[in-house]
Write a protein that holds these residues in place. Structure first.
Motif, PDB file in Angstrom:
ATOM      1  N   ASP A 177       7.387  11.160   3.716  1.00 32.05           N
ATOM      2  CA  ASP A 177       7.764  10.406   2.532  1.00 32.05           C
ATOM      3  C   ASP A 177       8.099   8.978   2.955  1.00 32.05           C
ATOM      4  OD1 ASP A 177       8.849   9.306   0.324  1.00 32.05           O
ATOM      5  OD2 ASP A 177      10.329  10.860  -0.054  1.00 32.05           O
ATOM      6  N   ALA A 236     -10.518  15.871  -9.602  1.00 33.94           N
ATOM      7  CA  ALA A 236     -10.337  14.881  -8.531  1.00 33.94           C
ATOM      8  C   ALA A 236      -9.550  15.462  -7.349  1.00 33.94           C
ATOM      9  CB  ALA A 236      -9.619  13.663  -9.080  1.00 33.94           C
ATOM     10  N   TRP A 237      -8.584  16.313  -7.647  1.00 32.90           N
ATOM     11  CA  TRP A 237      -7.744  16.891  -6.586  1.00 32.90           C
ATOM     12  C   TRP A 237      -8.596  17.768  -5.680  1.00 32.90           C
ATOM     13  CZ3 TRP A 237      -1.993  18.052  -7.595  1.00 32.90           C
ATOM     14  CH2 TRP A 237      -1.449  17.052  -8.412  1.00 32.90           C
ATOM     15  N   THR A 256       0.825  -1.210   0.000  1.00 30.87           N
ATOM     16  CA  THR A 256       0.000   0.000   0.000  1.00 30.87           C
ATOM     17  C   THR A 256       0.863   1.265   0.000  1.00 30.87           C
ATOM     18  OG1 THR A 256      -0.110  -0.189   2.404  1.00 30.87           O
ATOM     19  CG2 THR A 256      -1.975  -1.028   1.159  1.00 30.87           C
ATOM     20  N   ALA A 305     -14.233  10.498  -2.117  1.00 24.08           N
ATOM     21  CA  ALA A 305     -13.613  11.784  -2.456  1.00 24.08           C
ATOM     22  C   ALA A 305     -12.090  11.677  -2.482  1.00 24.08           C
ATOM     23  CB  ALA A 305     -14.050  12.856  -1.464  1.00 24.08           C
ATOM     24  N   LEU A 306     -11.534  10.877  -1.569  1.00 22.55           N
ATOM     25  CA  LEU A 306     -10.072  10.707  -1.572  1.00 22.55           C
ATOM     26  C   LEU A 306      -9.602  10.066  -2.883  1.00 22.55           C
ATOM     27  CD1 LEU A 306      -9.197   9.518   2.050  1.00 22.55           C
ATOM     28  CD2 LEU A 306      -9.016  11.801   1.066  1.00 22.55           C
ATOM     29  N   HIS A 307     -10.538   9.413  -3.568  1.00 21.49           N
ATOM     30  CA  HIS A 307     -10.213   8.850  -4.878  1.00 21.49           C
ATOM     31  C   HIS A 307     -10.752   9.727  -5.996  1.00 21.49           C
ATOM     32  CE1 HIS A 307      -8.340   4.899  -3.993  1.00 21.49           C
ATOM     33  NE2 HIS A 307      -8.826   5.193  -2.800  1.00 21.49           N
ATOM     34  N   GLY A 308     -11.183  10.936  -5.643  1.00 23.40           N
ATOM     35  CA  GLY A 308     -11.610  11.891  -6.661  1.00 23.40           C
ATOM     36  C   GLY A 308     -13.026  11.680  -7.165  1.00 23.40           C
ATOM     37  N   LEU A 362      -5.826   7.916   4.429  1.00 25.88           N
ATOM     38  CA  LEU A 362      -5.523   9.129   3.654  1.00 25.88           C
ATOM     39  C   LEU A 362      -4.325   8.882   2.736  1.00 25.88           C
ATOM     40  CD1 LEU A 362      -6.359  12.215   3.577  1.00 25.88           C
ATOM     41  CD2 LEU A 362      -4.384  12.583   5.012  1.00 25.88           C
ATOM     42  N   LEU A 363      -3.286   8.264   3.287  1.00 27.54           N
ATOM     43  CA  LEU A 363      -2.033   8.143   2.540  1.00 27.54           C
ATOM     44  C   LEU A 363      -2.077   7.075   1.449  1.00 27.54           C
ATOM     45  CD1 LEU A 363       0.587   8.673   5.381  1.00 27.54           C
ATOM     46  CD2 LEU A 363      -0.364  10.333   3.793  1.00 27.54           C
ATOM     47  N   THR A 364      -3.093   6.194   1.487  1.00 28.52           N
ATOM     48  CA  THR A 364      -3.191   5.207   0.409  1.00 28.52           C
ATOM     49  C   THR A 364      -4.068   5.722  -0.734  1.00 28.52           C
ATOM     50  OG1 THR A 364      -4.920   4.102   1.666  1.00 28.52           O
ATOM     51  CG2 THR A 364      -2.738   3.139   1.773  1.00 28.52           C
ATOM     52  N   SER A 365      -4.521   6.958  -0.629  1.00 28.92           N
ATOM     53  CA  SER A 365      -5.242   7.566  -1.750  1.00 28.92           C
ATOM     54  C   SER A 365      -4.269   7.721  -2.900  1.00 28.92           C
ATOM     55  CB  SER A 365      -5.777   8.932  -1.330  1.00 28.92           C
ATOM     56  OG  SER A 365      -5.935   9.756  -2.465  1.00 28.92           O
ATOM     57  N   PRO A 366      -4.756   7.574  -4.144  1.00 26.22           N
ATOM     58  CA  PRO A 366      -3.823   7.690  -5.281  1.00 26.22           C
ATOM     59  C   PRO A 366      -3.392   9.122  -5.584  1.00 26.22           C
ATOM     60  CG  PRO A 366      -6.040   7.202  -6.053  1.00 26.22           C
ATOM     61  CD  PRO A 366      -6.092   7.136  -4.560  1.00 26.22           C
ATOM     62  N   LEU A 367      -3.931  10.093  -4.862  1.00 26.15           N
ATOM     63  CA  LEU A 367      -3.496  11.474  -5.108  1.00 26.15           C
ATOM     64  C   LEU A 367      -2.119  11.701  -4.486  1.00 26.15           C
ATOM     65  CD1 LEU A 367      -6.884  13.240  -4.477  1.00 26.15           C
ATOM     66  CD2 LEU A 367      -5.680  13.051  -6.639  1.00 26.15           C
ATOM     67  N   PRO A 368      -1.373  12.685  -5.019  1.00 27.13           N
ATOM     68  CA  PRO A 368      -0.016  12.899  -4.482  1.00 27.13           C
ATOM     69  C   PRO A 368      -0.061  13.228  -2.991  1.00 27.13           C
ATOM     70  CG  PRO A 368      -0.435  14.341  -6.349  1.00 27.13           C
ATOM     71  CD  PRO A 368      -1.696  13.607  -6.094  1.00 27.13           C
ATOM     72  N   ARG A 369       0.907  12.719  -2.307  1.00 25.74           N
ATOM     73  CA  ARG A 369       0.935  12.879  -0.858  1.00 25.74           C
ATOM     74  C   ARG A 369       1.020  14.340  -0.445  1.00 25.74           C
ATOM     75  NH1 ARG A 369       3.808   8.374   2.798  1.00 25.74           N
ATOM     76  NH2 ARG A 369       2.316   7.105   1.709  1.00 25.74           N
ATOM     77  N   LEU A 396      -1.754   2.473  -6.898  1.00 24.56           N
ATOM     78  CA  LEU A 396      -2.632   2.606  -5.727  1.00 24.56           C
ATOM     79  C   LEU A 396      -4.113   2.695  -6.126  1.00 24.56           C
ATOM     80  CD1 LEU A 396      -0.672   5.050  -3.381  1.00 24.56           C
ATOM     81  CD2 LEU A 396      -1.241   2.667  -2.915  1.00 24.56           C
ATOM     82  N   SER A 397      -4.364   3.271  -7.312  1.00 22.49           N
ATOM     83  CA  SER A 397      -5.760   3.410  -7.720  1.00 22.49           C
ATOM     84  C   SER A 397      -6.394   2.059  -8.048  1.00 22.49           C
ATOM     85  CB  SER A 397      -5.881   4.352  -8.920  1.00 22.49           C
ATOM     86  OG  SER A 397      -5.338   3.728 -10.059  1.00 22.49           O
ATOM     87  N   ARG A 405       0.853   6.173  -8.132  1.00 23.06           N
ATOM     88  CA  ARG A 405      -0.548   6.616  -8.098  1.00 23.06           C
ATOM     89  C   ARG A 405      -1.437   5.696  -8.913  1.00 23.06           C
ATOM     90  NH1 ARG A 405      -0.362  12.530  -9.837  1.00 23.06           N
ATOM     91  NH2 ARG A 405      -2.610  12.214  -9.778  1.00 23.06           N
ATOM     92  N   LEU A 433       2.852   2.442   2.143  1.00 23.73           N
ATOM     93  CA  LEU A 433       3.128   3.135   3.408  1.00 23.73           C
ATOM     94  C   LEU A 433       4.626   3.039   3.683  1.00 23.73           C
ATOM     95  CD1 LEU A 433       0.068   2.019   5.521  1.00 23.73           C
ATOM     96  CD2 LEU A 433       0.527   4.285   4.609  1.00 23.73           C
ATOM     97  N   LEU A 470      -2.394  15.837  -0.429  1.00 21.32           N
ATOM     98  CA  LEU A 470      -3.234  15.367   0.680  1.00 21.32           C
ATOM     99  C   LEU A 470      -2.854  16.077   1.973  1.00 21.32           C
ATOM    100  CD1 LEU A 470      -3.066  11.584  -0.222  1.00 21.32           C
ATOM    101  CD2 LEU A 470      -5.076  13.043  -0.438  1.00 21.32           C
ATOM    102  N   ALA A 484     -11.019  15.835  -3.403  1.00 21.91           N
ATOM    103  CA  ALA A 484     -10.371  15.289  -2.211  1.00 21.91           C
ATOM    104  C   ALA A 484     -10.105  16.400  -1.197  1.00 21.91           C
ATOM    105  CB  ALA A 484      -9.067  14.598  -2.604  1.00 21.91           C
TER     106      ALA A 484
END
Lengths: 244, 265
Positions: free
Chosen positions: B253, B3-4, A49, A101-104, B98-105, A74-75, A71, A51, B108, B7
């Protein structure tokens, strides 16, 4: 193309090797990641994931390299962590929409997908309840539904039945097996062999290494899976009677 | 919608809802500066003479002097409170979500920061309204012009909180933050006394105050409340924000920080 491909993955905490050359490729269906406590399951999940990251080894999700295209990778992943990650003061639907929303994903599409995912887990009528009012089993089911909102190809579950009673455990195991039959690639980390059916694939992880990767029926070879697991890992306390 | 943005709005809304649910937190945030204003300032009024210094054009009372400092104090506490809730989120696992969202860290985490800023700006305005109710009324446009200053100072102090949260592993360590971050930052600044007053007792203290980013946050707010811009303070606040946020991103990071042992498995 395999949905999840892990090759030569290594990870260390200082001098201690937590994962040592872990490799496996998963096809759609249910795969159990079976290992005793301390086998490296949670470390593997943290790497899958993103992390944690490591320079040794490679993770590919639906063709996307986790190191080069994190990205995109992860999607394609849905994840249910061992620890609950719900906002207890929000309703089930609000929790779902926050994650969407966290996935847009927003607006009607978010509602539509949330409703569909909740229905898949038999939770449709709970949408307006506060998460706090759900029992442990239903909270977990909600988390699984939430992990499906963005229609991932791979669903990761890290010991999702920890702390649940037998009935809730059984219901969740059955639900997730249903999802796997419908074509999802599921990786289910556990140390409980009774959560594994004969038709499932099993990756046995012990001390950071993969000891076996084969269908449960072949792995146990006519003997109870618990017995085989104890023999491979020397762990008595966590093994129980197999389902198959 | 992008999408950004989706979020970011969700993260801000979640933080705002949380804040609304925690009425005691809101009250505490409001009572703290009010106690300073009503008790501390009233006592010091007699002891401290204020000369005319920019941005003030006339003699002011001590209560008027410490208003910007107390606005900063609200934001300082709020930044640390967000940091506390981030450490809590890490322990409870919702940070993972939150951190596993595909958007850049970085996006977020910036969203998280903005959520905290929104809450702190709201707190400041409620405080200013209550202060006005007690007769401490500032120039009308000042209430509008202070908004961008509050956003910037909130971002800077929030980024400091984020940086601290990336280095603290357990909630228990948080008491140290009170002692080693909040108190020194607040007392060694221009929140309570102007620099020239500090210089009267020690030039070293004055120099420390002048280097403290919180001093510049307070001065940025002070000047904005009086419809003028303190360019030097602006530069300091922006620089401090960039440094704090950059280091926080490094802390979050996966290749650098956050590599804690998972609890099991």
């Amino acid at each position: 193309m395999t949905a999840l491909d892990v090759s030569d993955l290594c990870y260390s905490y200082g001098p201690k090797r937590a994962l040592d050359g872990v490799s496996f490729a998963l096809r759609p269906g249910f795969t159990a990641l079976l290992g005793p406590n301390g086998a490296g399951k949670s470390t593997l999940f943290a790497l899958l994931t993103r992390l944690f990251v490591t320079r040794e080894g490679r993770i590919t999700v639906a063709g996307h390299d986790m190191a080069r295209e994190p990205r995109a990778a992860l999607s394609k992943i849905g994840v249910v962590f061992q620890q609950p990650t719900l906002d207890l003061d929000m309703s089930v639907m609000r929790n779902m929409r926050y994650f969407a929303a966290l996935h847009g994903i927003a607006g009607r599409e978010a509602v539509r997908r949330s409703e569909a995912a909740l229905a898949q887990l038999g939770m449709a009528e709970r949408a307006d309840e506060k998460a706090r009012n759900l029992n442990g089993g239903h909270r977990r089911r909600m988390e699984i539904a939430r992990a499906l909102i963005h229609q991932p190809e791979v669903l990761l579950l890290d010991e999702p039945t920890v702390g649940l009673d037998f009935e809730s455990r059984q219901a969740i195991v059955d639900h997730v097996h249903g999802l796997a039959k419908a074509g999802l690639t599921v990786l289910w980390a556990t140390h409980l062999v009774d959560e594994i059916a004969d038709g499932d694939d099993v990756v046995v992880l012990h001390k950071g290494r993969v000891l076996a990767h084969e269908p449960a029926s072949e792995l146990r070879g006519g003997r109870p899976l618990a017995e085989v697991f104890i023999e491979m890992t020397g762990q008595k306390s966590t093994a129980r009677e197999g389902r198959g | 919608m992008n999408a950004w943005l989706v979020a970011m709005l969700a993260i801000v809304r979640r933080e705002a809802m949380r804040f609304v649910h925690q009425r005691s937190r809101f009250l505490a945030a409001l009572v703290r500066p009010l106690v300073w204003l009503m008790v501390f300032a009233a006592g010091f009024r007699a002891a401290l003479g204020m000369s005319i210094i920019p941005p003030y054009e006339t003699y002011i009372t001590y209560e008027v002097y410490i208003i910007p400092g107390l606005c900063g104090m609200i934001q300082l506490f709020n930044g640390m409170q967000s940091s506390l809730s981030l450490v809590y989120d890490q322990e409870m696992g919702s940070m993972r979500l939150l951190l596993t969202s595909p958007l850049p860290r970085w996006w977020l985490l910036l969203s998280k920061l903005l959520a905290g800023v929104a809450v702190s700006v709201l707190q400041v305005y409620v405080f200013l309204a209550v202060a006005a109710g007690f007769g401490i009324v500032l120039p009308g446009w000042g209430y509008v012009l202070v908004l961008p200053a509050l956003i910037l100072s909130g971002l800077m102090l929030g980024a400091l909180g984020l940086l601290i949260s990336s280095t603290i592993r357990q909630l228990e360590n948080f008491a140290g933050v009170m002692n080693f971050v909040i108190f020194p930052m607040f007392f060694l600044s221009t929140a309570l006394y102007p620099l020239w007053k500090m210089a009267e007792s020690s030039t070293l203290l004055r120099d420390i105050c002048a280097a403290n980013p919180f001093t510049h946050a307070v001065e940025l707010i002070r000047f904005a409340l009086y419809q003028s811009l303190n360019g030097w303070a602006l530069l300091w606040v922006v620089l401090a924000f960039v440094v704090f946020f950059g280091l926080a991103l490094l802390g979050y990071d996966p290749a650098h920080g956050m590599s804690r042992r998972p609890k099991r498995g």
